[in-house]
Design a protein around this motif. Structure first.
Motif, PDB file in Angstrom:
ATOM      1  N   ARG A   1       0.820  -1.220   0.000  1.00 57.26           N
ATOM      2  CA  ARG A   1       0.000   0.000   0.000  1.00 57.26           C
ATOM      3  C   ARG A   1       0.849   1.264   0.000  1.00 57.26           C
ATOM      4  NH1 ARG A   1      -4.585  -1.936   4.474  1.00 57.26           N
ATOM      5  NH2 ARG A   1      -5.825  -3.186   2.995  1.00 57.26           N
ATOM      6  N   GLN A   2       2.172   1.087  -0.052  1.00 56.52           N
ATOM      7  CA  GLN A   2       3.131   2.183  -0.060  1.00 56.52           C
ATOM      8  C   GLN A   2       2.945   3.092   1.153  1.00 56.52           C
ATOM      9  OE1 GLN A   2       4.082   3.835  -4.001  1.00 56.52           O
ATOM     10  NE2 GLN A   2       2.514   2.474  -4.851  1.00 56.52           N
ATOM     11  N   GLN A   3       2.688   2.455   2.281  1.00 56.17           N
ATOM     12  CA  GLN A   3       2.593   3.147   3.554  1.00 56.17           C
ATOM     13  C   GLN A   3       3.928   3.052   4.280  1.00 56.17           C
ATOM     14  OE1 GLN A   3      -0.594   1.119   5.528  1.00 56.17           O
ATOM     15  NE2 GLN A   3      -2.194   2.080   4.321  1.00 56.17           N
ATOM     16  N   PRO A   4       4.168   3.916   5.265  1.00 55.47           N
ATOM     17  CA  PRO A   4       5.399   3.806   6.054  1.00 55.47           C
ATOM     18  C   PRO A   4       5.491   2.432   6.716  1.00 55.47           C
ATOM     19  CG  PRO A   4       4.327   5.913   6.464  1.00 55.47           C
ATOM     20  CD  PRO A   4       3.369   5.105   5.634  1.00 55.47           C
ATOM     21  N   ALA A   5       6.618   1.779   6.546  1.00 57.33           N
ATOM     22  CA  ALA A   5       6.814   0.443   7.103  1.00 57.33           C
ATOM     23  C   ALA A   5       8.232   0.337   7.649  1.00 57.33           C
ATOM     24  CB  ALA A   5       6.572  -0.630   6.038  1.00 57.33           C
ATOM     25  N   SER A   6       8.393  -0.507   8.649  1.00 60.93           N
ATOM     26  CA  SER A   6       9.708  -0.719   9.243  1.00 60.93           C
ATOM     27  C   SER A   6       9.845  -2.179   9.619  1.00 60.93           C
ATOM     28  CB  SER A   6       9.903   0.166  10.480  1.00 60.93           C
ATOM     29  OG  SER A   6       9.049  -0.257  11.534  1.00 60.93           O
ATOM     30  N   ILE A   7      11.059  -2.581   9.956  1.00 61.39           N
ATOM     31  CA  ILE A   7      11.294  -3.965  10.323  1.00 61.39           C
ATOM     32  C   ILE A   7      10.587  -4.316  11.635  1.00 61.39           C
ATOM     33  CG2 ILE A   7      13.375  -3.689  11.752  1.00 61.39           C
ATOM     34  CD1 ILE A   7      14.565  -6.017  10.052  1.00 61.39           C
ATOM     35  N   GLY A   8      10.215  -3.291  12.411  1.00 58.20           N
ATOM     36  CA  GLY A   8       9.456  -3.526  13.635  1.00 58.20           C
ATOM     37  C   GLY A   8       8.076  -4.092  13.373  1.00 58.20           C
ATOM     38  N   ASP A   9       7.539  -3.895  12.151  1.00 61.21           N
ATOM     39  CA  ASP A   9       6.232  -4.459  11.817  1.00 61.21           C
ATOM     40  C   ASP A   9       6.252  -5.981  11.842  1.00 61.21           C
ATOM     41  OD1 ASP A   9       4.861  -2.010  11.390  1.00 61.21           O
ATOM     42  OD2 ASP A   9       5.828  -1.805   9.441  1.00 61.21           O
ATOM     43  N   LEU A  10       7.444  -6.561  11.762  1.00 58.41           N
ATOM     44  CA  LEU A  10       7.569  -8.010  11.827  1.00 58.41           C
ATOM     45  C   LEU A  10       7.095  -8.546  13.186  1.00 58.41           C
ATOM     46  CD1 LEU A  10       8.630 -10.347  10.047  1.00 58.41           C
ATOM     47  CD2 LEU A  10      10.823 -10.110  11.200  1.00 58.41           C
ATOM     48  N   PHE A  11       7.081  -7.681  14.191  1.00 55.55           N
ATOM     49  CA  PHE A  11       6.675  -8.090  15.533  1.00 55.55           C
ATOM     50  C   PHE A  11       5.275  -7.559  15.881  1.00 55.55           C
ATOM     51  CE2 PHE A  11      11.275  -7.568  15.343  1.00 55.55           C
ATOM     52  CZ  PHE A  11      11.684  -8.848  15.657  1.00 55.55           C
ATOM     53  N   ALA A  12       4.487  -7.275  14.839  1.00 48.89           N
ATOM     54  CA  ALA A  12       3.126  -6.769  15.043  1.00 48.89           C
ATOM     55  C   ALA A  12       2.077  -7.862  14.912  1.00 48.89           C
ATOM     56  CB  ALA A  12       2.836  -5.646  14.040  1.00 48.89           C
ATOM     57  N   GLY A  13       2.506  -9.125  14.968  1.00 52.93           N
ATOM     58  CA  GLY A  13       1.565 -10.220  14.763  1.00 52.93           C
ATOM     59  C   GLY A  13       0.873 -10.715  16.013  1.00 52.93           C
ATOM     60  N   GLY A  14       1.134 -10.084  17.153  1.00 51.94           N
ATOM     61  CA  GLY A  14       0.534 -10.536  18.406  1.00 51.94           C
ATOM     62  C   GLY A  14      -0.979 -10.679  18.378  1.00 51.94           C
ATOM     63  N   PRO A  15      -1.716  -9.664  17.901  1.00 52.67           N
ATOM     64  CA  PRO A  15      -3.186  -9.769  17.930  1.00 52.67           C
ATOM     65  C   PRO A  15      -3.743 -10.816  16.965  1.00 52.67           C
ATOM     66  CG  PRO A  15      -2.456  -7.477  17.720  1.00 52.67           C
ATOM     67  CD  PRO A  15      -1.268  -8.335  17.480  1.00 52.67           C
ATOM     68  N   TYR A  16      -2.909 -11.338  16.065  1.00 51.69           N
ATOM     69  CA  TYR A  16      -3.425 -12.215  15.008  1.00 51.69           C
ATOM     70  C   TYR A  16      -2.910 -13.652  15.087  1.00 51.69           C
ATOM     71  CZ  TYR A  16      -3.702  -7.452  13.103  1.00 51.69           C
ATOM     72  OH  TYR A  16      -3.910  -6.111  12.940  1.00 51.69           O
ATOM     73  N   TRP A  17      -1.910 -13.917  15.940  1.00 46.56           N
ATOM     74  CA  TRP A  17      -1.177 -15.171  15.784  1.00 46.56           C
ATOM     75  C   TRP A  17      -2.041 -16.406  16.027  1.00 46.56           C
ATOM     76  CZ3 TRP A  17       0.050 -19.256  18.940  1.00 46.56           C
ATOM     77  CH2 TRP A  17      -0.213 -19.121  20.300  1.00 46.56           C
ATOM     78  N   SER A  18      -2.981 -16.356  16.976  1.00 45.04           N
ATOM     79  CA  SER A  18      -3.813 -17.542  17.227  1.00 45.04           C
ATOM     80  C   SER A  18      -4.733 -17.816  16.041  1.00 45.04           C
ATOM     81  CB  SER A  18      -4.631 -17.356  18.505  1.00 45.04           C
ATOM     82  OG  SER A  18      -5.459 -16.206  18.419  1.00 45.04           O
ATOM     83  N   ARG A  19      -5.334 -16.752  15.497  1.00 46.10           N
ATOM     84  CA  ARG A  19      -6.192 -16.927  14.315  1.00 46.10           C
ATOM     85  C   ARG A  19      -5.366 -17.316  13.097  1.00 46.10           C
ATOM     86  NH1 ARG A  19      -9.000 -11.303  14.116  1.00 46.10           N
ATOM     87  NH2 ARG A  19      -7.162 -10.740  15.355  1.00 46.10           N
ATOM     88  N   MET A  20      -4.132 -16.789  13.010  1.00 47.88           N
ATOM     89  CA  MET A  20      -3.245 -17.170  11.919  1.00 47.88           C
ATOM     90  C   MET A  20      -2.902 -18.654  11.984  1.00 47.88           C
ATOM     91  SD  MET A  20      -1.591 -16.049   9.249  1.00 47.88           S
ATOM     92  CE  MET A  20      -1.630 -14.273   9.499  1.00 47.88           C
ATOM     93  N   PHE A  21      -2.725 -19.149  13.198  1.00 47.06           N
ATOM     94  CA  PHE A  21      -2.413 -20.571  13.361  1.00 47.06           C
ATOM     95  C   PHE A  21      -3.567 -21.430  12.855  1.00 47.06           C
ATOM     96  CE2 PHE A  21      -2.800 -24.443  15.924  1.00 47.06           C
ATOM     97  CZ  PHE A  21      -1.598 -25.055  15.633  1.00 47.06           C
ATOM     98  N   VAL A  22      -4.798 -21.075  13.226  1.00 44.38           N
ATOM     99  CA  VAL A  22      -5.965 -21.850  12.803  1.00 44.38           C
ATOM    100  C   VAL A  22      -6.122 -21.790  11.285  1.00 44.38           C
ATOM    101  CG1 VAL A  22      -8.474 -22.045  12.956  1.00 44.38           C
ATOM    102  CG2 VAL A  22      -7.134 -21.526  15.005  1.00 44.38           C
ATOM    103  N   CYS A  23      -6.003 -20.584  10.713  1.00 46.24           N
ATOM    104  CA  CYS A  23      -6.126 -20.428   9.255  1.00 46.24           C
ATOM    105  C   CYS A  23      -5.061 -21.238   8.525  1.00 46.24           C
ATOM    106  CB  CYS A  23      -6.007 -18.958   8.866  1.00 46.24           C
ATOM    107  SG  CYS A  23      -7.459 -17.963   9.212  1.00 46.24           S
ATOM    108  N   GLY A  24      -3.817 -21.102   8.980  1.00 51.99           N
ATOM    109  CA  GLY A  24      -2.734 -21.827   8.327  1.00 51.99           C
ATOM    110  C   GLY A  24      -2.902 -23.327   8.412  1.00 51.99           C
TER     111      GLY A  24
END
Length: 329
Positions: A196-219
């Protein structure tokens, strides 16, 4: 003070008048922009026009609710394109594209973005690989210590060592799985921002906390369906991958439940299976190309493949739902 909007990401920029006509890098997207001069952009700078920032506060993106500037035709937060009602400029409606999307346009757009942001994406991929492998290194070291602490010839020690090794292996598997899911969710956040050409940083790699359980089920569900389809034939497994290609971006972009992500993925990809199948095949080819040079090439090809999916998701967001197309026909 000169005020103007970045033509790439719509970020409001300010600089001193002596920089008029010079090139500068936008702090939001990193693109080069030319600072306007009073003669060409006289209505965008100076104190009398400070209200420009506030007079759009009641105009919101019809998708995510982000405030929309008067000159924008695409939301700077979610990337949705829209058009204004001529009779009521404050009324926005989504611009819709026909199906299927042209895969060549998605590929060229992904390559263009990747060519500008590859250092960030490559660094994030390397960091993810290191972090995923870290538990294995630590536990292997502990195994070596445990084994050296016992005398192999002493009766009963072998059973103790085997028990510790089995327990450590189970712990390693659980830690690696949890960490992989967490970082994968963060990777989806990062690549969606970049697409989306929004500001991004390598810290976004650690932004998965709110999603990880649902990500596990989906995956888990998606990989299970891919494996079951692969039993029948290789082609059905590719089709399943194409249908559920955007599930991760749906999760982090729309914050849906696990099952909603899968049903939403099927809704978005309906009518785009041919284009997505080409992207899946191209992605597999990119993986093989990356593995040629002792897997080092994966540092570049894996982020590009992820951008294919992110850009395709953005393109499908702008399409008319198939149910609407069927009703119109």
């Amino acid at each position: 003070m000169i005020e103007f909007y970045c033509p790439h990401c719509d970020k409001l920029l300010k600089t001193s008048p002596d920089r008029a006509g010079l090139e500068a890098k936008c702090p939001g997207c990193g693109e080069l922009v030319v600072v306007p001069t009073p003669s060409t952009e006289g209505d965008q700078f100076g104190e009398p026009h400070d209200a420009v920032v506030d007079d759009h506060s009641d105009v919101r993106c019809p998708v995510c609710g982000e405030p929309i500037l008067p000159h924008q035709s695409r939301c700077s937060l979610c990337g949705a394109a829209f058009e204004r009602d001529q009779s009521n400029p404050e009324r926005l409606s989504r611009q819709r594209e026909t199906r299927p999307f042209p895969p060549g346009e998605v590929i060229s757009e992904a390559v263009r973005i990747w060519s500008k942001r590859w250092p960030l994406l490559a660094a994030a991929f390397l960091l993810k690989c290191v972090l995923i492998g870290l538990p294995a290194v630590v536990l292997l070291g502990l195994f070596a210590i445990v084994q050296s602490a016992f005398v192999p010839n002493q009766q009963g020690n072998d059973d103790v060592v085997v028990g510790i090794l089995l327990g450590g292996t189970l712990l390693l598997t659980l830690l690696t799985l949890a960490l992989t899911t967490y970082l994968q969710a963060g990777s989806f956040v990062l690549h969606l921002k970049v697409a989306r050409q929004q500001p991004a940083s390598i810290g976004d790699l650690f932004a998965g906390g709110p999603y990880w359980s649902r990500m596990f089920v989906c995956g888990l569900l998606v990989n299970l369906m891919i494996c079951l389809a692969a039993i029948a034939c290789f082609i059905p497994s590719l089709i399943v991958q194409a249908i559920f290609l955007p599930y991760g971006y749906i999760l982090v972009g729309e914050n849906r439940s696990s099952l909603d992500c899968l049903s939403r993925s099927k809704e978005l990809t309906d009518g785009n299976w041919g284009s997505l199948l080409l992207l899946v095949i191209l992605s597999i080819a990119c993986y093989y190309v990356g593995m040629i040079a002792c897997y080092i090439g994966l540092v570049l090809t894996v982020p590009l493949v992820d951008l294919f999916s992110a850009v395709a998701y953005e393109r499908m967001l702008q399409q008319t739902p198939m149910s609407k197309l069927n009703s119109d026909s």
